[in-house]
Design a protein around this motif. Structure first.
Motif, short mmCIF file in Angstrom:
data_model
loop_
_atom_site.label_atom_id
_atom_site.label_comp_id
_atom_site.label_asym_id
_atom_site.label_seq_id
_atom_site.Cartn_x
_atom_site.Cartn_y
_atom_site.Cartn_z
N PHE A 1 29.52 25.25 34.81
CA PHE A 1 29.25 26.33 33.87
C PHE A 1 29.02 27.65 34.60
CE2 PHE A 1 26.19 28.91 31.51
CZ PHE A 1 26.94 29.15 30.36
N LEU A 2 28.28 27.60 35.70
CA LEU A 2 28.01 28.84 36.45
C LEU A 2 29.28 29.43 37.05
CD1 LEU A 2 24.71 27.83 38.25
CD2 LEU A 2 24.98 29.38 36.33
N ILE A 3 30.16 28.60 37.56
CA ILE A 3 31.43 29.09 38.13
C ILE A 3 32.29 29.67 37.03
CG2 ILE A 3 33.57 28.37 39.25
CD1 ILE A 3 31.88 26.40 40.88
N LEU A 4 32.35 29.02 35.87
CA LEU A 4 33.13 29.52 34.74
C LEU A 4 32.60 30.87 34.27
CD1 LEU A 4 35.35 28.99 32.64
CD2 LEU A 4 33.58 27.91 31.23
N ALA A 5 31.29 31.02 34.19
CA ALA A 5 30.69 32.29 33.79
C ALA A 5 31.01 33.38 34.80
CB ALA A 5 29.18 32.12 33.64
N LEU A 6 31.00 33.08 36.08
CA LEU A 6 31.33 34.06 37.11
C LEU A 6 32.78 34.51 37.00
CD1 LEU A 6 30.45 35.58 39.67
CD2 LEU A 6 31.25 33.61 40.97
N VAL A 7 33.69 33.57 36.78
CA VAL A 7 35.10 33.91 36.65
C VAL A 7 35.32 34.78 35.41
CG1 VAL A 7 37.39 32.94 36.17
CG2 VAL A 7 35.94 31.92 37.93
N LEU A 8 34.70 34.44 34.30
CA LEU A 8 34.83 35.26 33.09
C LEU A 8 34.26 36.66 33.30
CD1 LEU A 8 34.00 32.66 30.31
CD2 LEU A 8 36.23 33.67 30.84
N LEU A 9 33.17 36.76 33.99
CA LEU A 9 32.58 38.07 34.29
C LEU A 9 33.51 38.91 35.14
CD1 LEU A 9 30.03 39.88 34.12
CD2 LEU A 9 29.32 38.83 36.26
N LEU A 10 34.13 38.31 36.14
CA LEU A 10 35.07 39.05 37.00
C LEU A 10 36.30 39.50 36.21
CD1 LEU A 10 34.86 36.96 40.27
CD2 LEU A 10 33.95 39.25 39.87
#
Length: 75
Positions: free
Chosen positions: A55-64
């Motif tokens: 979930f944290l990696i997915l949130a980071l990718v969406l933020l970028l």
């Protein structure tokens, strides 16, 4: 013909162990194991509340991606 070397062996004896109290050490081991199990159950319940790494990696990718799109739109 040639003399083979043997593996080295050591007679290790802990300086804190006592041979006469085998019954007491068995009870201490049982008490330690039961205490360890209780503590491990407590620590398992604490971890369940956290977020997963996926979930944290997915949130980071969406933020970028959002940052890239906003920068492209307003520049």
């Amino acid at each position: 013909m040639f003399k083979q070397r043997k593996h080295k062996t050591f007679k290790y004896k802990s300086r804190f162990s006592e041979d006469g109290d085998s019954v007491d050490t068995q009870e201490d081991k049982k008490e330690f194991v039961s205490k360890w199990r209780r503590e491990s159950i407590k620590s398992d319940t604490k971890i369940k509340g956290g977020m997963s790494m996926r979930f944290l990696i997915l949130a980071l990718v969406l933020l970028l991606i959002c940052m890239y799109l906003l920068e492209k739109r307003y520049m």
